[in-house]
Design a protein around this motif. Structure first.
Motif, PDB file in Angstrom:
ATOM      1  N   ALA A   1     -14.562  36.274  12.893  1.00 43.84           N
ATOM      2  CA  ALA A   1     -13.751  37.168  11.874  1.00 43.84           C
ATOM      3  C   ALA A   1     -13.071  35.843  10.862  1.00 43.84           C
ATOM      4  O   ALA A   1     -13.269  34.555  11.362  1.00 43.84           O
ATOM      5  N   TYR A   2     -12.568  36.079   9.992  1.00 40.51           N
ATOM      6  CA  TYR A   2     -11.964  35.254   8.836  1.00 40.51           C
ATOM      7  C   TYR A   2     -10.996  35.989   7.884  1.00 40.51           C
ATOM      8  O   TYR A   2     -10.984  37.101   7.644  1.00 40.51           O
ATOM      9  N   LEU A   3     -10.291  34.900   7.556  1.00 43.36           N
ATOM     10  CA  LEU A   3      -9.102  35.330   6.570  1.00 43.36           C
ATOM     11  C   LEU A   3      -9.191  34.650   5.347  1.00 43.36           C
ATOM     12  O   LEU A   3      -9.400  33.188   5.443  1.00 43.36           O
ATOM     13  N   GLU A   4      -9.033  35.114   3.976  1.00 44.46           N
ATOM     14  CA  GLU A   4      -9.315  34.369   3.050  1.00 44.46           C
ATOM     15  C   GLU A   4      -7.983  34.281   2.044  1.00 44.46           C
ATOM     16  O   GLU A   4      -7.262  35.311   1.949  1.00 44.46           O
ATOM     17  N   VAL A   5      -7.515  33.224   1.845  1.00 45.92           N
ATOM     18  CA  VAL A   5      -6.243  32.864   0.850  1.00 45.92           C
ATOM     19  C   VAL A   5      -6.418  33.503  -0.223  1.00 45.92           C
ATOM     20  O   VAL A   5      -7.535  32.950  -1.009  1.00 45.92           O
ATOM     21  N   PRO A   6      -5.663  34.408  -0.931  1.00 39.06           N
ATOM     22  CA  PRO A   6      -5.876  34.997  -2.330  1.00 39.06           C
ATOM     23  C   PRO A   6      -5.461  33.947  -3.217  1.00 39.06           C
ATOM     24  O   PRO A   6      -4.778  32.945  -3.034  1.00 39.06           O
ATOM     25  N   LYS A   7      -5.925  34.226  -4.626  1.00 37.92           N
ATOM     26  CA  LYS A   7      -5.483  33.423  -5.810  1.00 37.92           C
ATOM     27  C   LYS A   7      -3.866  33.437  -5.889  1.00 37.92           C
ATOM     28  O   LYS A   7      -3.350  34.470  -5.819  1.00 37.92           O
ATOM     29  N   GLY A   8      -3.410  32.123  -6.457  1.00 40.83           N
ATOM     30  CA  GLY A   8      -1.946  32.136  -6.538  1.00 40.83           C
ATOM     31  C   GLY A   8      -1.230  31.940  -5.349  1.00 40.83           C
ATOM     32  O   GLY A   8       0.083  32.103  -5.267  1.00 40.83           O
ATOM     33  N   HIS A   9      -1.855  31.861  -4.163  1.00 41.13           N
ATOM     34  CA  HIS A   9      -0.716  31.862  -2.816  1.00 41.13           C
ATOM     35  C   HIS A   9      -1.291  30.430  -2.037  1.00 41.13           C
ATOM     36  O   HIS A   9      -2.428  29.918  -2.378  1.00 41.13           O
ATOM     37  N   LEU A  10      -0.335  29.888  -1.448  1.00 40.86           N
ATOM     38  CA  LEU A  10      -0.440  28.912  -0.366  1.00 40.86           C
ATOM     39  C   LEU A  10      -0.187  29.559   1.095  1.00 40.86           C
ATOM     40  O   LEU A  10       0.891  30.221   1.092  1.00 40.86           O
ATOM     41  N   TYR A  11      -1.217  29.357   1.935  1.00 40.29           N
ATOM     42  CA  TYR A  11      -0.534  29.792   3.280  1.00 40.29           C
ATOM     43  C   TYR A  11      -0.316  28.498   4.174  1.00 40.29           C
ATOM     44  O   TYR A  11      -1.080  27.560   3.869  1.00 40.29           O
ATOM     45  N   GLY A  12       0.587  28.724   4.949  1.00 41.17           N
ATOM     46  CA  GLY A  12       0.919  27.398   5.983  1.00 41.17           C
ATOM     47  C   GLY A  12       0.965  27.992   7.380  1.00 41.17           C
ATOM     48  O   GLY A  12       1.910  29.103   7.776  1.00 41.17           O
TER      49      GLY A  12
ATOM     50  N   THR B   1       3.857  32.085   3.946  1.00 39.70           N
ATOM     51  CA  THR B   1       3.055  32.287   2.577  1.00 39.70           C
ATOM     52  C   THR B   1       3.864  31.939   1.483  1.00 39.70           C
ATOM     53  O   THR B   1       5.070  32.211   1.572  1.00 39.70           O
ATOM     54  N   GLN B   2       3.292  31.454   0.359  1.00 41.97           N
ATOM     55  CA  GLN B   2       4.113  31.014  -0.787  1.00 41.97           C
ATOM     56  C   GLN B   2       3.342  31.313  -2.064  1.00 41.97           C
ATOM     57  O   GLN B   2       2.320  30.700  -2.107  1.00 41.97           O
ATOM     58  N   PRO B   3       4.056  31.951  -3.104  1.00 43.87           N
ATOM     59  CA  PRO B   3       3.172  32.123  -4.263  1.00 43.87           C
ATOM     60  C   PRO B   3       3.359  30.688  -5.083  1.00 43.87           C
ATOM     61  O   PRO B   3       4.544  30.254  -5.143  1.00 43.87           O
ATOM     62  N   ILE B   4       2.098  30.183  -5.469  1.00 45.35           N
ATOM     63  CA  ILE B   4       2.282  28.966  -6.091  1.00 45.35           C
ATOM     64  C   ILE B   4       1.235  28.865  -7.607  1.00 45.35           C
ATOM     65  O   ILE B   4       0.461  30.121  -7.860  1.00 45.35           O
ATOM     66  N   LYS B   5       1.621  27.867  -8.507  1.00 45.71           N
ATOM     67  CA  LYS B   5       0.800  27.597  -9.408  1.00 45.71           C
ATOM     68  C   LYS B   5       0.015  26.421  -9.361  1.00 45.71           C
ATOM     69  O   LYS B   5       0.886  25.354  -9.002  1.00 45.71           O
ATOM     70  N   VAL B   6      -1.194  26.298  -9.368  1.00 50.18           N
ATOM     71  CA  VAL B   6      -1.977  25.098  -8.909  1.00 50.18           C
ATOM     72  C   VAL B   6      -2.010  24.280  -9.901  1.00 50.18           C
ATOM     73  O   VAL B   6      -2.524  24.696 -11.256  1.00 50.18           O
ATOM     74  N   VAL B   7      -1.699  22.962  -9.936  1.00 50.60           N
ATOM     75  CA  VAL B   7      -1.651  21.997 -10.971  1.00 50.60           C
ATOM     76  C   VAL B   7      -2.706  21.192 -11.026  1.00 50.60           C
ATOM     77  O   VAL B   7      -3.626  20.833 -12.090  1.00 50.60           O
ATOM     78  N   ASP B   8      -3.171  20.759  -9.661  1.00 50.07           N
ATOM     79  CA  ASP B   8      -4.497  19.978  -9.470  1.00 50.07           C
ATOM     80  C   ASP B   8      -5.104  20.582  -8.460  1.00 50.07           C
ATOM     81  O   ASP B   8      -4.740  20.142  -7.444  1.00 50.07           O
ATOM     82  N   ALA B   9      -6.134  21.401  -8.656  1.00 49.97           N
ATOM     83  CA  ALA B   9      -6.768  21.916  -7.484  1.00 49.97           C
ATOM     84  C   ALA B   9      -7.611  20.864  -6.745  1.00 49.97           C
ATOM     85  O   ALA B   9      -7.434  21.148  -5.265  1.00 49.97           O
ATOM     86  N   GLN B  10      -8.229  19.966  -7.195  1.00 54.26           N
ATOM     87  CA  GLN B  10      -8.853  18.998  -6.410  1.00 54.26           C
ATOM     88  C   GLN B  10      -8.000  18.198  -5.429  1.00 54.26           C
ATOM     89  O   GLN B  10      -8.230  17.839  -4.247  1.00 54.26           O
ATOM     90  N   ALA B  11      -6.709  17.823  -5.730  1.00 49.74           N
ATOM     91  CA  ALA B  11      -5.917  17.087  -5.191  1.00 49.74           C
ATOM     92  C   ALA B  11      -5.279  18.004  -4.175  1.00 49.74           C
ATOM     93  O   ALA B  11      -5.260  17.562  -3.092  1.00 49.74           O
ATOM     94  N   LEU B  12      -5.153  19.160  -4.482  1.00 53.49           N
ATOM     95  CA  LEU B  12      -4.545  20.336  -3.494  1.00 53.49           C
ATOM     96  C   LEU B  12      -5.409  20.494  -2.442  1.00 53.49           C
ATOM     97  O   LEU B  12      -5.015  20.208  -1.061  1.00 53.49           O
ATOM     98  N   ASN B  13      -6.711  20.643  -2.576  1.00 52.21           N
ATOM     99  CA  ASN B  13      -7.633  20.754  -1.537  1.00 52.21           C
ATOM    100  C   ASN B  13      -7.945  19.273  -0.611  1.00 52.21           C
ATOM    101  O   ASN B  13      -7.857  19.658   0.517  1.00 52.21           O
ATOM    102  N   ALA B  14      -7.794  18.425  -1.473  1.00 55.45           N
ATOM    103  CA  ALA B  14      -7.990  16.891  -0.678  1.00 55.45           C
ATOM    104  C   ALA B  14      -6.885  16.854   0.219  1.00 55.45           C
ATOM    105  O   ALA B  14      -6.961  16.460   1.286  1.00 55.45           O
ATOM    106  N   LYS B  15      -5.610  17.421  -0.067  1.00 59.39           N
ATOM    107  CA  LYS B  15      -4.382  17.314   0.881  1.00 59.39           C
ATOM    108  C   LYS B  15      -4.530  17.991   1.863  1.00 59.39           C
ATOM    109  O   LYS B  15      -4.140  17.772   2.964  1.00 59.39           O
ATOM    110  N   ALA B  16      -5.096  19.254   1.780  1.00 62.61           N
ATOM    111  CA  ALA B  16      -5.190  20.222   2.598  1.00 62.61           C
ATOM    112  C   ALA B  16      -6.108  19.811   3.747  1.00 62.61           C
ATOM    113  O   ALA B  16      -6.117  19.785   4.923  1.00 62.61           O
TER     114      ALA B  16
END
Length: 256
Positions: free
Chosen positions: A38-49, A233-248
């Motif tokens: 099974a899998y869970l997908e993070v929706p647009k505009g959200h960050l899961y921790g 969970t937290q609603p967010i506005k992504v400023v730099d998607a590439q950097a965010l993905n790299a950090k995660a």
């Protein structure tokens, strides 16, 4: 959110939650191959921790299903030792039998070859012999037993979006026997998620529950899987998607 400075902007305060079986979508288990249950997908505009180093709950039920020739006796005993699934006994409190609900076993019967199923009463569970005795009807022609298995392995892993090969970002890996037979309510013995305090999953990432087992483990409500992963969970506005993905990815890679 300090570690996401100039990468993402919080639009509201974070909210504590727990991801349960209802939050996950059907995967595709392949017998004896580590594959997504099974899998869970993070929706647009959200960050899961995900909260690391804290106990979580997870019990996964294997499935036995077989045809039965209708007969007069109103009880039936199924021998699970022949399935290769190795019956597990959890530390959860079990009811006095007979009872319909049992933490380690669920039984369904059908009189129309599996078109419709009815959950039925369990009369006896013998963990040593790996047998389950339950109530049926004279016209029962198919039975289905969900049970805790100790055969196999479970992992929890994350995957970046857009076809990334980062499925190997594991934050949990254990034998099913260890998962099912420890006291998950005891902080000293309970399994924990990863070695970090928190793991972030940005929008469009997926969290997978993967299994490798010689028996079917079906993702369905009737199976009665029990899952609770501590998170926020937290609603967010992504400023730099590439950097965010790299950090995660950095946090996930260092977490197991």
């Amino acid at each position: 959110m300090n570690y996401l400075m100039n990468i993402a902007v919080a639009l509201a305060a974070s909210r504590s939650t727990a991801f349960t079986e209802a939050d996950f979508k059907l995967g595709r288990q392949e017998i004896n191959i580590l594959s997504p249950l099974a899998y869970l997908e993070v929706p647009k505009g959200h960050l899961y921790g995900l909260k690391g180093q804290t106990p979580f709950t997870m019990y996964l039920m294997a499935k036995y299903e077989a045809a039965h020739t209708p007969d007069a006796p109103l009880t039936l005993t199924v021998d699970l030792s022949n399935t290769g699934g190795a019956f597990s006994k959890s530390t959860r409190s079990a009811p006095n039998l007979p009872a319909v609900n049992h933490p380690d076993v669920r039984v369904y019967i059908s009189s129309d070859a599996g078109a419709n199923w009815t959950q039925t009463t369990i009369n006896a569970v013998d963990y040593d012999a790996e047998t389950v005795t339950f109530v049926k009807q004279a016209n029962t022609n198919r039975v289905k037993v969900y049970y805790l298995t100790s055969k196999g392995q479970v992992t929890i892993s994350a995957q970046r979006p857009a076809g990334s090969d980062a499925i190997g970002l594991k934050i949990f890996d254990a034998p099913l026997r260890k998962l099912h037979e420890v006291d998950q309510t005891n902080i000293r013995s309970a399994v924990v998620l990863g070695s970090r305090d928190v793991f972030i999953l940005p929008e469009d990432w997926r969290l997978f529950i993967n299994v490798k087992s010689p028996v079917p483990i079906e993702w369905s409500a009737e199976a009665g899987h029990e899952i609770s992963l501590n998170a926020w969970t937290q609603p967010i506005k992504v400023v730099d998607a590439q950097a965010l993905n790299a950090k995660a990815e950095e946090m996930l890679r260092g977490g197991f």
